[in-house]
Design an enzyme around this catalytic site. Structure first.
Site, PDB file in Angstrom:
ATOM      1  CG  HIS A 120     -48.436  16.234   5.786  1.00 17.82           C
ATOM      2  ND1 HIS A 120     -49.421  15.763   4.957  1.00 17.82           N
ATOM      3  CD2 HIS A 120     -49.076  16.942   6.751  1.00 17.82           C
ATOM      4  CE1 HIS A 120     -50.605  16.161   5.392  1.00 17.82           C
ATOM      5  NE2 HIS A 120     -50.423  16.886   6.485  1.00 17.82           N
ATOM      6  CG  ASP A 197     -44.961  19.443   1.677  1.00 25.09           C
ATOM      7  OD1 ASP A 197     -45.468  20.576   1.740  1.00 25.09           O
ATOM      8  OD2 ASP A 197     -45.389  18.457   2.307  1.00 25.09           O
ATOM      9  CD  GLN A 200     -46.781  23.380   8.283  1.00 21.49           C
ATOM     10  OE1 GLN A 200     -46.760  24.531   8.720  1.00 21.49           O
ATOM     11  NE2 GLN A 200     -47.874  22.636   8.319  1.00 21.49           N
ATOM     12  CE  LYS A 223     -50.920  23.190   5.779  1.00 22.71           C
ATOM     13  NZ  LYS A 223     -51.611  22.813   7.010  1.00 22.71           N
ATOM     14  CB  CYS A 364     -50.999  14.310   8.309  1.00 24.38           C
ATOM     15  SG  CYS A 364     -52.717  14.759   8.393  1.00 24.38           S
TER      16      CYS A 364
END
Ligand code: PLP
Length: 414
Positions: A120, A197, A200, A223, A364
């Site tokens: 991303h 990261d 997700q 999220k 993104c």
């Protein structure tokens, strides 16, 4: 077919979904909020707001305690210690802070930072920028035709020059779950630090940062079924001393003199300014909600749905799934696709008319789309409240979309 809804009435837990017929399939962008989180948010304001750590009166101490309890709750949720967790505005702020507070001062000419081609922009631009500032080199590791990390290429890219390896736990476009344990083992062999990261993976997979062994991590509240404008970052305990305060202001100082100042020597040095107390409380309440269902159950449910969705795609003519096409293993419920000859915006509008919300664009991740050879893609992304019904609605519309749009061929495929 049994769904999570048959076992636990999830959709009913979400006021927006309970009163709407919408098939909300844009969970990688943001998730809906359950009543328990809304109640925790309301209770905070009903019981009185205060600015934590900045007063000795009862209400202030109570709010300070709530805020610190939220830190402990989030730490437990991701398998970390409370002293390793700082609240941020979201994944983007967390990653930027890690890059500026730690990585930027560690990098020098000749050093390398390794990322994947599936990052991303939030986990790409910061490293591009940090490398330019330091005269370091950014190496971009490819994924294979199935959207998995090309392990041989990755392995060949790690060396004693590698200072940072930064990658997503789960690709926000391909849904691939990257092999983090292997990445950590290899990176640590060469002394490189791993930044994960988790935007997700949070709320979709069980997450244990200590077990994964990563050095830094970041994720967002919105999220994981909590409010937006809040998130958290993780810094491994023994690296906190090596980070420098990034934003300066109230709350992160030890002593301030006219000529010089000293800052806290714990992770709170990275929380300048009045914190987002209600956001932190919403994340803690969301963690309670998710643990109440169980991350394994959620993952299995989304996996079952993903398998079903991939099956639907295999029968829809002219739809091409990007990344791991054939099975629901090594991936989460993020499925990006293109419809031959139909612009993604038209796909999204047709689905919207049928009451289905999906995302289109580059999500993104422009470099990744260039590698896929498409300008944009459509993306379905699942959450715990989704049902087979939601997917059938989407599949029905997609099956007839070329006919209904009059076969406007825009040459989407090479
Ligand atoms: N990283 C990934 C993989 C994402 O999917 C996102 C958002 O979609 C982000 C980072 C940025 O998250 P936020 O916008 O909440 O800061």
């Amino acid at each position: 077919m049994e769904t999570l809804q048959d076992r636990i009435i999830c959709r009913e837990d979400f006021p927006f979904l309970a009163q709407s017929k919408i098939a909300y399939l844009d969970n990688a962008a943001t998730t809906q909020i359950p009543s328990t989180v809304l109640s925790a948010v309301e209770a905070y304001y009903r019981n009185g707001a205060a600015n934590p750590g900045r007063g000795e009166y009862g209400l202030n101490l109570q709010v300070t305690q709530l805020y610190e309890q939220a830190r402990e709750r989030i730490a437990a949720f991701v398998g970390a210690n409370a002293e390793e967790i700082a609240f941020t505005a979201g994944t983007t702020e967390g990653l930027n802070t890690i890059a500026q507070a730690y990585a930027a001062k560690m990098l020098g000419p000749g050093d390398e930072v390794l990322v994947t081609a599936a990052e991303h922009h939030s986990n790409f631009l910061i490293w591009q920028h940090a490398c330019k500032q330091a005269g370091a080199r950014l190496i971009i590791s490819p994924f294979d035709a199935n959207g998995r990390l090309d392990w041989d290429a990755f392995k060949a890219s790690v060396s004693a020059k590698t200072k940072i390896v930064a990658l997503a736990h789960v690709s926000n476009v391909l849904g691939t779950v990257f092999p983090i344990e292997d990445v950590v083992e290899l990176s640590h062999e060469y002394g490189a630090k791993v930044v994960l990261d988790c935007a997700q993976s949070i709320g979709h997979l069980p997450l244990n940062l200590h077990a994964l062994g990563v050095d830094f991590a970041a994720f967002s509240g919105h999220k994981m079924y909590a409010l937006s404008g809040i998130g958290a970052m993780y810094i491994k305990q023994d690296l906190i001393a090596d980070t420098s305060a990034f934003m300066l202001g109230g709350g992160m100082v030890d002593e301030v003199w006219e000529s010089q100042s000293s800052y806290l020597d714990n992770i709170r040095k990275l929380e300048a300014g009045t914190p987002n107390v209600v956001g932190a409380i919403s994340m803690a309440a969301a963690a309670d909600y998710l643990d109440g269902i169980g991350l394994n159950s959620i993952h299995n449910h989304e996996k079952e749905l993903t398998g079903y969705l991939l099956g639907c795609f295999s029968e829809i003519p002219d739809c091409k799934v990007h990344g791991i096409p054939g099975n629901a293993n090594d991936r989460t419920g993020i499925v990006s696709f293109s419809v031959k000859g139909v612009h993604p915006t038209d796909v999204a509008l047709a689905l919207d008319e049928a009451g289905v919300c999906i995302r289109t664009g580059t999500h993104c991740a422009q470099p990744l789309h260039r590698r896929l050879g498409v300008e944009q893609s459509c993306r379905i992304s699942l959450g715990l409240y989704n049902t087979f019904d939601d997917l059938q609605k989407a599949a029905r519309t997609l099956s007839g979309i070329r006919e209904s749009l009059g076969r406007r061929i825009l040459g989407m495929f090479p």
